[in-house]
Design a protein around this motif. Structure first.
Motif, PDB file in Angstrom:
ATOM      1  N   GLY A  25      58.237 -63.675   5.206  1.00  0.00           N
ATOM      2  CA  GLY A  25      57.035 -64.086   4.940  1.00  0.00           C
ATOM      3  C   GLY A  25      55.790 -63.458   5.544  1.00  0.00           C
ATOM      4  O   GLY A  25      54.743 -62.722   4.813  1.00  0.00           O
ATOM      5  N   ILE A  26      55.884 -63.103   6.733  1.00  0.00           N
ATOM      6  CA  ILE A  26      54.976 -62.549   7.684  1.00  0.00           C
ATOM      7  C   ILE A  26      54.940 -60.888   7.308  1.00  0.00           C
ATOM      8  O   ILE A  26      53.893 -60.244   6.946  1.00  0.00           O
ATOM      9  CB  ILE A  26      55.365 -62.692   9.041  1.00  0.00           C
ATOM     10  CG1 ILE A  26      55.098 -64.029   9.397  1.00  0.00           C
ATOM     11  CG2 ILE A  26      54.701 -61.711   9.897  1.00  0.00           C
ATOM     12  CD1 ILE A  26      55.530 -64.354  10.990  1.00  0.00           C
ATOM     13  N   GLY A  27      56.081 -60.404   6.912  1.00  0.00           N
ATOM     14  CA  GLY A  27      56.073 -59.097   6.514  1.00  0.00           C
ATOM     15  C   GLY A  27      55.412 -58.865   4.974  1.00  0.00           C
ATOM     16  O   GLY A  27      54.742 -57.897   4.854  1.00  0.00           O
ATOM     17  N   MET A  56      58.129 -54.303   3.356  1.00  0.00           N
ATOM     18  CA  MET A  56      57.765 -54.889   4.545  1.00  0.00           C
ATOM     19  C   MET A  56      58.554 -56.183   4.861  1.00  0.00           C
ATOM     20  O   MET A  56      58.945 -56.522   5.713  1.00  0.00           O
ATOM     21  CB  MET A  56      56.183 -55.029   4.760  1.00  0.00           C
ATOM     22  CG  MET A  56      55.440 -53.719   4.853  1.00  0.00           C
ATOM     23  SD  MET A  56      55.894 -52.868   6.183  1.00  0.00           S
ATOM     24  CE  MET A  56      55.248 -53.456   7.590  1.00  0.00           C
ATOM     25  N   ALA A  57      58.621 -57.096   3.942  1.00  0.00           N
ATOM     26  CA  ALA A  57      59.370 -58.388   3.906  1.00  0.00           C
ATOM     27  C   ALA A  57      60.734 -58.086   4.163  1.00  0.00           C
ATOM     28  O   ALA A  57      61.248 -58.664   5.165  1.00  0.00           O
ATOM     29  CB  ALA A  57      59.125 -59.047   2.443  1.00  0.00           C
ATOM     30  N   PHE A  59      62.113 -55.268   5.400  1.00  0.00           N
ATOM     31  CA  PHE A  59      62.118 -54.691   6.878  1.00  0.00           C
ATOM     32  C   PHE A  59      62.276 -55.875   8.138  1.00  0.00           C
ATOM     33  O   PHE A  59      62.992 -55.787   9.063  1.00  0.00           O
ATOM     34  CB  PHE A  59      60.987 -53.739   7.062  1.00  0.00           C
ATOM     35  CG  PHE A  59      61.156 -53.035   8.400  1.00  0.00           C
ATOM     36  CD1 PHE A  59      62.049 -52.161   8.651  1.00  0.00           C
ATOM     37  CD2 PHE A  59      60.167 -53.399   9.390  1.00  0.00           C
ATOM     38  CE1 PHE A  59      62.206 -51.777   9.939  1.00  0.00           C
ATOM     39  CE2 PHE A  59      60.015 -52.810  10.601  1.00  0.00           C
ATOM     40  CZ  PHE A  59      61.258 -52.149  11.018  1.00  0.00           C
ATOM     41  N   GLY A  60      61.096 -56.740   7.839  1.00  0.00           N
ATOM     42  CA  GLY A  60      61.056 -57.776   8.938  1.00  0.00           C
ATOM     43  C   GLY A  60      62.189 -58.645   8.832  1.00  0.00           C
ATOM     44  O   GLY A  60      62.915 -58.909   9.834  1.00  0.00           O
ATOM     45  N   MET A  61      62.986 -58.985   7.703  1.00  0.00           N
ATOM     46  CA  MET A  61      63.945 -59.984   7.680  1.00  0.00           C
ATOM     47  C   MET A  61      65.084 -59.211   8.241  1.00  0.00           C
ATOM     48  O   MET A  61      66.136 -59.517   8.802  1.00  0.00           O
ATOM     49  CB  MET A  61      64.243 -60.323   6.025  1.00  0.00           C
ATOM     50  CG  MET A  61      63.253 -61.126   5.601  1.00  0.00           C
ATOM     51  SD  MET A  61      63.436 -61.377   4.120  1.00  0.00           S
ATOM     52  CE  MET A  61      64.570 -62.845   3.745  1.00  0.00           C
ATOM     53  N   VAL A  62      65.581 -57.772   7.961  1.00  0.00           N
ATOM     54  CA  VAL A  62      66.590 -57.003   8.471  1.00  0.00           C
ATOM     55  C   VAL A  62      66.528 -56.811   9.899  1.00  0.00           C
ATOM     56  O   VAL A  62      67.595 -57.284  10.561  1.00  0.00           O
ATOM     57  CB  VAL A  62      66.709 -55.837   7.764  1.00  0.00           C
ATOM     58  CG1 VAL A  62      67.709 -54.898   8.376  1.00  0.00           C
ATOM     59  CG2 VAL A  62      67.030 -56.030   6.196  1.00  0.00           C
ATOM     60  N   LEU A  63      65.355 -56.639  10.225  1.00  0.00           N
ATOM     61  CA  LEU A  63      65.088 -56.423  11.909  1.00  0.00           C
ATOM     62  C   LEU A  63      65.323 -57.947  12.678  1.00  0.00           C
ATOM     63  O   LEU A  63      66.083 -57.803  13.702  1.00  0.00           O
ATOM     64  CB  LEU A  63      63.968 -55.905  12.064  1.00  0.00           C
ATOM     65  CG  LEU A  63      63.533 -55.557  13.530  1.00  0.00           C
ATOM     66  CD1 LEU A  63      64.279 -54.362  14.097  1.00  0.00           C
ATOM     67  CD2 LEU A  63      62.105 -55.093  13.782  1.00  0.00           C
TER      68      LEU A  63
END
Length: 87
Positions: A25-27, A56-57, A59-63
């Motif tokens: 969500g933040i991504g 971006m979502a 990427f944030g989830m995978v990281l």
């Protein structure tokens, strides 16, 4: 009296799932409100992907998933030595 052993794995799984969804969500918000929409994101000089809300979502989830797997693996590894010392 019998001792009851309660597993904390379901709690960790629920917490990790919540954290990964929040990171997505933040991504998504960062991708939506970003100033550099359409430019590529570079990591150590290597272009990875265009900055869009979905990218971006993800990427944030995978990281976040990789970091949580690393942390939980380290805790599991360290707890093996803790139980050996206390037994």
């Amino acid at each position: 009296m019998s001792e009851r052993i309660v597993s904390s794995r379901p709690i960790f799984l629920a917490t990790a799932t919540t954290i990964v969804l929040v990171a997505g969500g933040i991504g998504f918000v960062v991708g939506t409100t970003g100033q550099n929409r359409g430019t590529t994101m570079d990591l150590f000089g290597v272009p990875l992907f265009e900055m869009s809300p979905i990218a971006m979502a993800l990427f944030g989830m995978v990281l976040t998933t990789f970091v949580l797997i690393l942390l939980f693996s380290l805790v599991t590894y360290a707890s093996r030595y803790d139980t050996e010392q206390s037994a």
